[in-house]
Design an enzyme around this catalytic site. Structure first.
Site, short mmCIF file in Angstrom:
data_model
loop_
_atom_site.label_atom_id
_atom_site.label_comp_id
_atom_site.label_asym_id
_atom_site.label_seq_id
_atom_site.Cartn_x
_atom_site.Cartn_y
_atom_site.Cartn_z
N CYS A 1 0.85 -1.19 0.00
CA CYS A 1 0.00 0.00 0.00
C CYS A 1 0.89 1.24 0.00
CB CYS A 1 -0.90 -0.01 1.23
SG CYS A 1 0.00 0.06 2.80
N HIS B 1 5.33 -5.61 8.78
CA HIS B 1 5.22 -7.01 9.17
C HIS B 1 5.42 -7.92 7.96
CE1 HIS B 1 2.89 -6.01 13.09
NE2 HIS B 1 4.20 -5.91 13.23
N GLU C 1 0.98 -0.19 16.24
CA GLU C 1 0.17 0.95 15.82
C GLU C 1 -0.83 1.35 16.88
OE1 GLU C 1 -3.39 2.03 12.76
OE2 GLU C 1 -1.88 0.64 11.98
N HIS D 1 -0.45 -4.31 19.61
CA HIS D 1 0.08 -3.99 18.29
C HIS D 1 0.78 -2.63 18.33
CE1 HIS D 1 0.12 -3.00 13.99
NE2 HIS D 1 -0.11 -4.28 13.74
N THR E 1 -5.56 1.02 11.79
CA THR E 1 -5.95 1.08 10.38
C THR E 1 -6.03 -0.27 9.69
OG1 THR E 1 -3.64 1.43 9.69
CG2 THR E 1 -4.99 3.40 10.09
N SER F 1 1.18 -10.10 10.65
CA SER F 1 0.55 -8.98 9.96
C SER F 1 -0.94 -8.94 10.26
CB SER F 1 0.78 -9.09 8.45
OG SER F 1 -0.06 -8.20 7.75
N SER F 2 -1.39 -7.86 10.89
CA SER F 2 -2.80 -7.74 11.25
C SER F 2 -3.68 -7.67 10.02
CB SER F 2 -2.99 -6.48 12.10
OG SER F 2 -4.36 -6.27 12.38
#
Length: 410
Positions: free
Chosen positions: A53, A83, A178, A176, A244, A314-315
């Protein structure tokens, strides 16, 4: 949208050609149907949106720039930049050292840092406390900061509604990177609570309506609320923001649920909803939305199995796996080597949190249909390697070459 200088080995001529073709024919991104690749006896159903992204490409460009601009200097990453094990390994191979792991545990001692060291802030951002820690060492944390602009957008929105005397509810995974960063930035302006899912939202609702003793809040949300949080005062005006990379539909469902609870409890009419609930719909990340919508579009097709590629921590990738698992057998893999043979696959189980091996994962059929997508931190080159590995395992090597030539040459 801005283009970034990302190392060429992360790119894929095949995937780039497919994405550019789809973009040209669907400039408004309204078509979430997949791209179907006919590879002889193998049909690959490729999601409309997947892979790096904006925020990830921005982070990669800055990180490699930091290395190239500082020959002879020590370069550190506060923690994993993104991640993706391959990208992080590439940075380590160039001499970058990680200060902490993804959960915030120290890998190096702060005392080894010197004022002339380079420290890169990861794409997830970091806490105000860690920024101050770096400044106390004489290091500018903003010089090579790779924080995703869409994460910063959430911070700015939390600050704005905090200034309007709303308490911020953060939908995210409490450990996490973030979410820890968002909590820190929000907490600097207003009381803040982190909830990880709808189940915790329902518990929080009971404190909004005083259905549970206020004193229980501090054990139910231990480590997930601001210091000095007062349940009797700080749950009368709220707004929901999100990590996000969470499931967009879940964030929206939580926001809608808590809005209904607080308006009902305080007998607030819909036309005065903003007296109790802040509108924060604009904090949902475009890439999270696009990738999840693309999976929904992909799942409209018929297939035998799905393969989701990405880092196991990775979420955003894990939520793509969850969506696929609801419909068909799904294998969460980190690279093409996980496809051991046509009979055996090594993959990550989201429910047990372990990597395991499964046999007989490829049905013996005259036409095998496989759905493929990847997370926002997964290079397109890796997606192509997985497609090529599947072609080899199904004896369709020439077919993939023919399809690649068709897309790349045109």
């Amino acid at each position: 949208m801005k283009s970034f200088n990302v190392p060429v080995h992360y790119r894929s001529p095949l995937v780039t050609a497919i994405k550019e073709s789809r973009k040209a024919s669907d400039k408004m991104k309204r078509d979430f149907s997949p791209t179907v690749l006919e590879l002889g006896t193998l049909q690959v159903i490729l999601a409309r949106h997947f892979g790096f992204c904006y925020g990830v490409e921005n982070a990669i460009e800055i990180a490699f720039k930091a290395i190239s601009e500082n020959p002879g200097k020590r370069v550190f990453l506060l923690s994993e930049m993104i991640h993706n094990p391959g990208v992080n390994a590439d940075l380590q191979a160039l001499g970058v050292r990680f200060i902490m792991d993804t959960r915030g545990n120290m890998l190096l001692d702060w005392d080894i840092l010197q004022s002339d060291d380079i420290v890169i802030i990861p794409a997830f951002g970091t806490t105000l406390e860690l920024e101050q820690k770096l400044r106390s060492k004489g290091i500018d944390p903003t010089h090579y900061e790779t924080t995703c602009p869409f994460v910063e957008k959430v911070w700015n929105r939390a600050e704005k509604i905090g200034e309007e005397n709303y308490t911020v509810i953060v939908h995210g995974k409490p450990n996490h990177e973030e979410t820890r960063a968002t909590f820190s930035h929000s907490n600097a302006h207003t009381p803040t609570v982190v909830i990880k899912d709808m189940q915790q939202a329902e518990v929080l609702a009971k404190y909004i309506t005083a259905s549970l003793p206020a004193t229980n809040f501090y054990s139910d949300f231990k480590g997930q609320h601001s210091e000095g949080f007062d349940v009797t005062k700080h749950l009368q005006r709220i707004g929901v923001v999100n990590q996000t990379t969470m499931l967009a539909s879940e964030t929206q469902a939580i926001a809608d649920y808590l809005k209904n609870v607080i308006l009902t409890h305080f007998n607030t009419p819909p036309d005065k909803a903003n007296e109790r609930f802040a509108d924060t719909r604009d904090t949902l990340c475009y890439a999270t939305n696009d990738n999840q919508s693309a999976v929904h579009g992909m799942l409209q097709q018929q297939a035998d199995l799905a393969i989701v590629i990405g880092g196991y921590n990775s979420s955003n990738t894990s939520h793509l796996v969850e969506l696929c698992e609801q419909t068909l057998p799904t294998y969460f893999i980190s690279n093409e080597y996980c496809l051991i043979s046509d009979d055996e696959v090594r993959h990550f189980d989201l429910h047990t949190h372990i990597e395991k091996t499964t046999k007989n994962y490829l049905p013996q059929k005259s036409l095998l249909r496989v759905m493929i997508t990847s997370g926002a931190s997964c290079p397109d080159a890796l997606v192509e390697r997985v497609i090529r590995r599947l072609a080899v395992l199904t004896n369709n090597e020439q077919a993939i070459e023919n399809v690649a030539d068709k897309w790349i040459v045109g």
